[in-house]
Design a protein around this motif. Sequence first.
Motif, short mmCIF file in Angstrom:
data_model
loop_
_atom_site.label_atom_id
_atom_site.label_comp_id
_atom_site.label_asym_id
_atom_site.label_seq_id
_atom_site.Cartn_x
_atom_site.Cartn_y
_atom_site.Cartn_z
N SER A 5 0.84 -1.17 0.00
CA SER A 5 0.00 0.00 0.00
C SER A 5 0.88 1.24 0.00
CB SER A 5 -0.95 -0.03 1.19
OG SER A 5 -0.25 0.00 2.40
N PHE A 6 0.29 2.36 -0.27
CA PHE A 6 1.01 3.61 -0.34
C PHE A 6 0.37 4.62 0.60
CE2 PHE A 6 1.84 1.37 -4.17
CZ PHE A 6 3.18 1.60 -4.40
N GLN A 7 1.22 5.32 1.32
CA GLN A 7 0.76 6.32 2.27
C GLN A 7 1.18 7.68 1.76
OE1 GLN A 7 1.42 5.43 6.44
NE2 GLN A 7 2.53 7.35 6.62
N PRO A 8 0.24 8.63 1.68
CA PRO A 8 0.63 9.96 1.21
C PRO A 8 1.48 10.68 2.26
CG PRO A 8 -1.68 9.96 1.84
CD PRO A 8 -1.19 8.55 1.96
N ILE A 9 2.40 11.49 1.78
CA ILE A 9 3.19 12.36 2.65
C ILE A 9 2.61 13.76 2.48
CG2 ILE A 9 5.48 13.30 3.12
CD1 ILE A 9 6.61 10.70 1.82
N GLY A 12 4.25 13.69 -1.59
CA GLY A 12 4.78 12.45 -2.14
C GLY A 12 4.05 11.28 -1.53
N PHE A 13 4.62 10.09 -1.73
CA PHE A 13 4.02 8.86 -1.22
C PHE A 13 5.12 7.96 -0.70
CE2 PHE A 13 1.30 10.56 -4.47
CZ PHE A 13 0.04 10.45 -3.91
N GLU A 14 4.77 7.19 0.30
CA GLU A 14 5.69 6.21 0.86
C GLU A 14 5.13 4.83 0.58
OE1 GLU A 14 7.73 5.17 5.17
OE2 GLU A 14 5.89 6.34 5.13
N ALA A 15 5.95 3.96 0.01
CA ALA A 15 5.51 2.58 -0.24
C ALA A 15 5.62 1.79 1.06
CB ALA A 15 6.38 1.94 -1.32
N LEU A 16 4.56 1.10 1.43
CA LEU A 16 4.53 0.30 2.65
C LEU A 16 4.42 -1.16 2.27
CD1 LEU A 16 1.95 2.48 4.61
CD2 LEU A 16 4.45 2.58 4.74
N LEU A 17 5.31 -1.96 2.78
CA LEU A 17 5.31 -3.39 2.48
C LEU A 17 4.54 -4.12 3.57
CD1 LEU A 17 6.28 -5.60 0.58
CD2 LEU A 17 8.39 -5.70 1.91
N PHE A 65 9.85 -2.26 -6.02
CA PHE A 65 10.23 -1.15 -6.90
C PHE A 65 9.39 -1.14 -8.18
CE2 PHE A 65 13.08 1.02 -9.93
CZ PHE A 65 13.24 2.21 -9.25
N VAL A 66 9.22 -2.30 -8.80
CA VAL A 66 8.42 -2.39 -10.03
C VAL A 66 6.96 -2.01 -9.75
CG1 VAL A 66 7.50 -4.01 -11.74
CG2 VAL A 66 9.93 -4.03 -11.20
#
Length: 85
Positions: A1-5, A15-20, A53-54
Amino acid sequence: SFQPIISIDNGAIRGFEALLRWESLEYGFVSPSEFIPYAEQNMTIIPIGRWVFVEALSVLGLINATLDKSYIISTFPVYFSFLII
């Protein structure tokens, strides 16, 4: 998922932070603090990192196409827990 900054100055998305995250059929939700060290130890962290990354590139394309702004991916050095730096 992605969390907005979000900027605290004006509330704009910076921006966005990728969360694993990992939801296992057998174990349920597995915390990154549990599965990342294991992945580092058995070197599956490399293909996981490539996959993340992809996926981030793919989602970034959708975000840039949808929002009235262009975002880029920046990467940061990763220090694996099994390395002493």
